[in-house]
Design a protein around this motif. Structure first.
Motif, PDB file in Angstrom:
ATOM      1  N   HIS A  78     -10.762  -8.131  29.008  1.00  0.00           N
ATOM      2  CA  HIS A  78     -12.021  -7.849  28.442  1.00  0.00           C
ATOM      3  C   HIS A  78     -11.761  -6.206  28.185  1.00  0.00           C
ATOM      4  O   HIS A  78     -11.127  -5.243  28.761  1.00  0.00           O
ATOM      5  N   ASP A 103      -4.716 -12.135  28.806  1.00  0.00           N
ATOM      6  CA  ASP A 103      -5.940 -11.668  28.330  1.00  0.00           C
ATOM      7  C   ASP A 103      -6.460 -10.519  28.904  1.00  0.00           C
ATOM      8  O   ASP A 103      -6.276 -10.125  30.111  1.00  0.00           O
ATOM      9  N   ARG A 123     -13.524  -9.862  24.267  1.00  0.00           N
ATOM     10  CA  ARG A 123     -12.388 -10.174  24.941  1.00  0.00           C
ATOM     11  C   ARG A 123     -11.138 -10.474  23.784  1.00  0.00           C
ATOM     12  O   ARG A 123     -11.412 -10.852  22.433  1.00  0.00           O
ATOM     13  N   ARG A 125     -19.894 -23.721  37.495  1.00  0.00           N
ATOM     14  CA  ARG A 125     -18.726 -23.043  37.114  1.00  0.00           C
ATOM     15  C   ARG A 125     -17.715 -23.762  36.614  1.00  0.00           C
ATOM     16  O   ARG A 125     -16.829 -24.394  37.210  1.00  0.00           O
ATOM     17  N   HIS A 167     -11.105 -24.223  34.606  1.00  0.00           N
ATOM     18  CA  HIS A 167     -10.157 -23.897  33.417  1.00  0.00           C
ATOM     19  C   HIS A 167      -8.563 -24.367  33.929  1.00  0.00           C
ATOM     20  O   HIS A 167      -8.534 -24.452  35.081  1.00  0.00           O
ATOM     21  N   ASN A 219      -9.302 -13.173  37.512  1.00  0.00           N
ATOM     22  CA  ASN A 219      -8.940 -12.740  36.248  1.00  0.00           C
ATOM     23  C   ASN A 219     -10.243 -11.987  35.517  1.00  0.00           C
ATOM     24  O   ASN A 219     -11.328 -12.507  36.028  1.00  0.00           O
ATOM     25  N   TRP A 238     -14.112 -23.476  28.017  1.00  0.00           N
ATOM     26  CA  TRP A 238     -14.938 -23.152  29.445  1.00  0.00           C
ATOM     27  C   TRP A 238     -15.785 -21.606  29.497  1.00  0.00           C
ATOM     28  O   TRP A 238     -16.573 -21.717  30.303  1.00  0.00           O
ATOM     29  N   ARG A 239     -14.878 -20.760  28.553  1.00  0.00           N
ATOM     30  CA  ARG A 239     -15.404 -19.471  29.055  1.00  0.00           C
ATOM     31  C   ARG A 239     -16.968 -19.349  28.617  1.00  0.00           C
ATOM     32  O   ARG A 239     -17.579 -18.220  28.574  1.00  0.00           O
ATOM     33  N   ASP A 250     -11.979 -12.931  32.806  1.00  0.00           N
ATOM     34  CA  ASP A 250     -12.870 -13.623  32.446  1.00  0.00           C
ATOM     35  C   ASP A 250     -13.585 -14.637  33.460  1.00  0.00           C
ATOM     36  O   ASP A 250     -14.108 -15.720  32.905  1.00  0.00           O
ATOM     37  N   ASP A 251     -13.197 -14.247  34.637  1.00  0.00           N
ATOM     38  CA  ASP A 251     -13.808 -15.044  35.830  1.00  0.00           C
ATOM     39  C   ASP A 251     -15.403 -14.903  35.718  1.00  0.00           C
ATOM     40  O   ASP A 251     -15.760 -13.977  35.779  1.00  0.00           O
ATOM     41  N   ALA A 252     -16.095 -15.790  36.199  1.00  0.00           N
ATOM     42  CA  ALA A 252     -17.471 -16.043  36.228  1.00  0.00           C
ATOM     43  C   ALA A 252     -17.952 -14.949  37.117  1.00  0.00           C
ATOM     44  O   ALA A 252     -19.130 -14.402  37.044  1.00  0.00           O
TER      45      ALA A 252
END
Length: 826
Positions: A737, A735, A497, A389, A392, A483, A315-316, A485-487
Motif C-alpha cells: 500500500h 504487494d 495498492r 473477513r 484469500h 500483510n 477478496w480485498r 492488505d490485511d483487514a
C-alpha cells in the motif's frame, strides 16, 4: 426441457415474459415496463403511493450491510422448473417463508427475495405494479406475511426505463414539472444487456426524481432489498458500450434513505470495484451459478469451481465497511436437485462462508434434506461467514489450496480445498499463514478441538472436491505477520495498492551447459532464458465455463495437448510476472473471434479463424504484447464466436535479472563461472536446482553484483544443459500500500509483547513517524539509493499487558510504502 440461449444468459421462458403482449412488464428485465395495451395504466389502488419522499424505515448507521445477508432467492427454482411464474406466486413465496422460518431462521437466514417477473404493469406515474395474477390478494399481503415471520423481503429491477413508459409521457410522482418523456438520453440508447429499456439521462434531475419515486414506493410497501440486474460494466459487457454506473448511483441514493439493501448483478467488472463498494451493499462477481439444464440439476461442480479464481481476485474489496462479494445462490440444500456430491455441497458451503459471501439458498426450502440443513445451520461455519473477513489463498497454482483470514482476536480461519481428482493429504504450514510458532487447531465442521501443533499440521484424506475448515489459535510467544492488505490494518488518508509501486519476487533460469572438450565434445547453444513457456495444463491457468482437455492429438501441439472451450463466454485467465506475454493457439475453420483483456481492460479482439483451404495453423501466436511495466499482470481471453476456442500455451517474457542466460563449463579445463545480477545484490534470495537450494559460500559466492558458481559445484552437473533458478526477493506477497500525502497513516491494534514493521526503502521515500500507544517513539528514514524490499523498519519489544496500537504516519518524501506489520502474541 426448456432451451437456454447462451448469448442471453436466460432460459427462453424468461425472455418470453419480457416481450409478450399479454404480460409485458412481468419479465426478467422489465421491472417497470409499460402496462398491457388494453389498459393504459393500472388502477392507482394497485400500488400504494409514497406519501412522502422521506425515509420510512432507515437502518441505524452502520447496520445495513454490516454483515453478509442470509436468506433465499426464487431465481434458481425459476430456472429449475422452467416456468418462472410458478415460483413467484403468493402461495409459493409464503410456503418458502414458512419453511425458512421453521428450518433456517434460527441460524440467521432472514431474507426472502422475489426475483424476475414479479410485476404486471405500471401505475399512472410509470411505477411498477405487482402482478394481480401472481398475487391475487395483492403483493402487500405477501410482504406482510414475510414480515410477520420476522423476515425481510426483496424485489428485482434493472437499469433504464421501458419504451412504453417513455412513450406514454406520464407524470413523475412527487415531481410536478417532470414527465417520463423528458428523462431518456437522446438519441435513444440501450440501457441493459437484453435491450429491454432505454437509458436514463441523469443530467436531468427528473431522472433522479423518477428513481426516487419508485424507491420511495418500495419503502412504503416495506421492501427491504433490491436486486439490480444487468449492471454494466459487467454482465458480459466491459467495453463501456453500456454503462449503468449512473443508474447505480441514482438507485443507491434513493434506496439508502429508505433503508433498503442494494445488491448489484451480474459478473461485475473488477476495474470498478471501488465504485460498486461506494454505492452498493453487495455485487455479483461471476456469471449465474445455475447450470440451465432443466430439472436435471440446479448447478454443477464446474460452476462452483470457477468461483475460486474470482474469490482470489475480489477478496480485498469486501468487508464490513465496504460491502460483499456475491457468489449467487448457495444451492446445497437437497442432494436430489443440487447437481453436486455431498463433498461438493460442503465445499461450496465452506467457500461461501470463508469468502464472507451472502449465503442465500436457491433450493425449494420445503424439500431440504437433513444433510442440507446440517450444512446450512452449522453455527461455527455461519459464524465465520458473519464475521465478514474474506479469506484469500496462499496460492492458486495448485489444485490443493489453502485459504485463510486473520481474525481480530489473533486467530486464523483456515479452509482447505481439494480441487483435484484424487483424495489427498493436505499439509498446512503455519509460516504460509504468517504465523511462526505453535497453535491450537479446531475443526469447525466437526465442532471439535484437534490439539496443539508446532509449525504445521496435516489434514488426512481430504476427498476429491472436498474441504476442511479450521480455526488456528496461536500459542503465547508466537509471531503473527500481517500483510499490508490485511483487514486488521486501518488506513487513514488517500492510499492506493500496487500500481507499479510494488516489487514482485521473480526468478530467471540460468542454463549451465556442461561438456568435455577432451572427449571431442562441443559447447551446446542454449536458448534465451527470460521467456517461460506455460503449457495449457498448468494449474495456475484458471478456466471458466465449459472446457475440455485433449491430449495425444498428434497435430504438433506444444506438449501434444490443448484445452478447448465450446460455449461463447468460456474464458481462461492467467496472472503472470513479466514484461510481455504471447497467446499461442491453433487457427482453424472451426474457430472464431475472442476478446483479449489485459489487467481488466479490453485490448484486442482477435480472429483465430483460418480458411479451410489453408488447413490448420499449429502453435500460432494470435496475441502478443511487450514492454509492459515489470510486475504482475493478468491476461484474460473470452470466446466470442466459432465452434471452439483453444489454448496451447502462453509464453511469458520476463525482465532480465542477470546479464546472461547461460554459462558453459568444460570439464577438460574446469573453471568458475561468473554472472552479474541486475538488481541490488541484497535482493538475491537463492539459487536452486530442481527446488534444492545451492549453498551460499560453497556452491556459489556473491561479491557486489558478481555471482560466481564454483568449479567444484559445476563439475557435479551432468553433461548437457542443466537449469538453475536464480531467485530475487520481492515485497511480502508481492504487494504494497502506498500514499503520497503527508499525514496519511496506517494503524494496527493488537495484544502482544513486541511489534515489528517490515517494508521497503527506496529513492522516492522519506521519513515516517512511528507512534506506539499514542506516543511518538521514533522517526525512521526510508530513503535509500536503490529500491529494497522486506527491510526491518522498526521494532519494539517488552510491551506490557493489554491492547497496544501502532501507528505509522508519512512525514516526508514522495511516497510512503507499507508492506508488513508483525507482533508477538502474549
Amino acid at each position: 426441457m426448456d432451451t437456454y440461449d447462451r448469448h442471453a444468459r436466460r432460459p427462453r421462458w424468461l425472455a418470453a415474459f419480457a416481450v409478450s403482449a399479454l404480460t409485458l412488464g412481468v419479465g426478467a428485465t422489465a421491472a417497470y415496463a409499460a402496462p398491457p395495451a388494453e389498459a393504459s395504466v393500472s388502477p392507482a389502488t394497485t400500488a400504494p403511493a409514497a406519501t412522502t419522499p422521506a425515509a420510512t424505515k432507515p437502518a441505524p448507521d452502520g447496520e445495513l450491510g454490516a454483515r453478509p445477508y442470509m436468506g433465499w432467492s426464487s431465481y434458481s427454482m425459476q430456472v429449475y422448473s422452467g416456468s418462472g411464474s410458478t415460483w413467484i406466486t403468493a402461495d409459493q413465496i409464503i410456503a418458502q417463508s414458512d419453511a425458512m422460518h421453521e428450518k433456517l431462521q434460527s441460524a440467521g437466514y432472514e431474507y426472502i427475495n422475489i426475483d424476475a417477473a414479479w410485476n404486471g404493469g405500471t401505475d399512472e406515474y410509470g411505477r411498477p405494479t405487482p402482478s394481480t395474477t401472481l398475487f391475487p390478494n395483492g403483493l402487500q399481503a405477501v410482504i406482510d406475511h414475510i414480515h410477520g415471520n420476522g423476515q425481510k423481503v426483496g424485489l428485482y429491477a434493472i437499469p433504464g426505463i421501458s419504451p412504453g413508459v417513455y412513450e406514454a409521457d406520464l407524470p413523475i410522482y412527487g415531481a410536478p414539472d417532470c414527465s417520463t418523456a423528458d428523462i431518456v438520453t437522446q438519441p435513444i440508447q440501450q440501457a441493459d444487456y437484453w435491450n429491454i429499456g432505454y437509458r436514463l439521462d441523469f443530467a436531468n434531475p427528473c431522472a433522479q426524481a423518477y428513481v426516487d419515486s419508485i424507491a420511495d414506493m418500495f419503502g412504503e410497501w416495506g421492501i427491504d432489498f433490491l436486486k439490480f440486474d444487468s449492471v454494466t460494466p459487467g454482465s458480459g459487457i466491459g467495453d463501456l458500450s453500456l454503462d449503468a454506473r449512473d443508474d447505480v448511483a441514482a438507485w443507491s441514493q434513493a434506496l439508502k434513505r429508505n433503508g433498503i439493501w442494494f445488491e448489484l448483478s451480474w459478473a461485475l467488472d473488477i476495474r470498478y470495484a471501488d465504485y460498486w463498494a461506494e454505492h452498493a451493499n453487495g455485487w455479483r462477481v461471476e456469471w449465474d451459478v445455475e447450470c440451465y439444464c432443466g430439472d436435471e440439476a440446479l448447478t454443477t461442480w464446474d460452476n462452483i469451481a470457477r468461483l475460486f479464481p474470482r474469490a482470489a481476485d475480489w477478496w480485498r474489496f469486501a468487508g464490513p465497511d465496504r460491502g460483499w462479494n456475491d457468489f449467487d445462490s448457495l444451492n446445497v440444500g437437497n442432494g436430489s436437485m443440487d447437481g453436486l456430491t455431498r463433498d461438493e455441497r460442503r465445499t461450496a458451503t465452506t467457500l461461501w462462508a470463508v469468502a464472507a459471501a451472502p449465503m442465500y439458498v436457491g433450493n425449494d426450502l420445503t424439500r431440504l434434506d437433513d444433510y442440507g440443513i446440517e450444512l446450512l445451520t452449522n453455527p461455527e461455519v455461519i459464524a465465520v461467514n458473519q464475521a465478514g473477513r474474506p479469506a484469500h489463498p496462499v496460492s492458486t497454482a495448485t489444485k490443493q489450496q489453502t485459504w485463510y483470514a486473520m481474525n481480530p482476536d489473533g486467530s486464523i480461519t483456515v479452509a482447505l480445498f481439494n480441487l483435484g481428482r484424487t483424495d489427498a493429504d493436505m499439509k498446512v504450514s503455519f509460516a504460509d499463514l504468517g504465523l511462526q510458532g505453535s497453535a491450537k487447531v479446531r475443526d469447525l465442521w466437526a465442532q471439535k478441538n484437534l490439539g496443539s501443533f508446532d509449525g504445521e499440521f496435516t489434514a488426512d484424506d481430504v476427498p476429491v472436491h472436498g474441504t476442511r475448515l479450521f480455526t488456528v489459535t496461536p500459542a503465547r510467544g508466537g509471531e503473527i505477520a500481517l500483510n499490508d492488505d490485511d483487514a486488521r490494518l486501518s488506513y487513514e488518508g488517500d492510499w492506493s495498492r500496487n500500481g507499479g509501486k510494488e516489487v514482485v519476487a521473480a526468478s530467471q533460469a540460468l542454463t549451465v551447459s556442461s561438456y568435455d572438450s577432451s572427449q571431442g565434445g562441443t559447447a551446446p547453444e542454449p536458448g534465451a532464458s527470460n521467456v517461460v513457456a506455460v503449457n495449457d495444463s498448468d494449474s495456475a491457468i484458471a478456466y471458466s465455463g465449459n472446457w475440455g482437455h485433449s491430449t495425444g492429438r498428434g497435430l504438433g501441439d506444444h506438449q501434444d495437448d490443448v484445452h478447448y472451450g465450446e460455449a461463447d463466454g468460456a474464458a481462461f485467465e492467467y496472472t503472470f510476472v513479466g514484461t510481455g506475454i504471447d497467446w499461442v493457439t491453433e487457427t482453424h475453420s472451426s474457430q472464431g473471434e475472442a476478446e483479449v483483456y489485459l489487467d481488466g481492460v479490453l485490448v484486442d479482439t482477435v480472429d483465430t479463424y483460418l480458411d479451410p483451404a489453408q488447413g490448420r495453423g499449429v502453435q500460432q501466436v494470435v496475441y502478443s504484447v511487450r514492454d509492459l511495466a515489470d510486475g504482475s499482470h493478468t491476461l484474460r481471453v473470452v470466446k466470442k464466436s466459432g465452434q471452439f476456442m483453444l489454448l496451447d500455451r502462453l509464453d511469458v517474457v520476463q525482465q532480465s535479472l542477470i546479464d546472461v542466460g547461460a554459462v558453459v563449463f568444460d570439464r577438460a579445463t574446469p573453471a568458475d563461472a561468473t554472472v552479474h545480477i541486475l538488481r541490488d545484490p541484497g535482493e538475491l534470495d537463492s539459487i536452486s536446482r530442481d527446488g534444492t537450494a545451492l549453498k551460499s559460500g560453497t556452491d556459489y559466492t556473491v561479491e557486489e553484483d558478481a555471482v560466481t558458481l564454483s568449479a567444484s559445484y559445476l563439475s557435479t552437473l551432468p553433461d548437457g544443459d542443466t537449469s538453475l533458478e536464480v531467485r530475487f526477493r520481492g515485497d511480502r506477497r508481492d504487494d504494497v500500500h502506498w500514499t503520497e500525502d503527508d499525514g496519511a497513516a496506517v494503524e494496527l491494534t493488537f495484544r502482544g509483547t513486541a511489534v515489528t514493521v517490515t517494508g521497503p526503502a527506496a529513492p522516492d521515500q522519506g521519513e515516517v513517524e512511528v507512534y506506539l500507544d499514542g506516543a511518538l517513539v521514533e522517526t525512521v528514514d526510508l530513503h535509500s539509493a536503490a529500491r529494497l524490499t522486506q527491510r526491518e523498519v522498526f521494532s519494539q519489544d517488552g510491551l506490557g499487558k493489554g491492547e497496544h496500537t501502532l501507528r505509522l504516519v508519512k512525514a516526508s518524501g514522495d511516497v510512503l510504502r507499507v508492506d508488513a506489520l508483525s507482533y508477538v502474541t502474549r
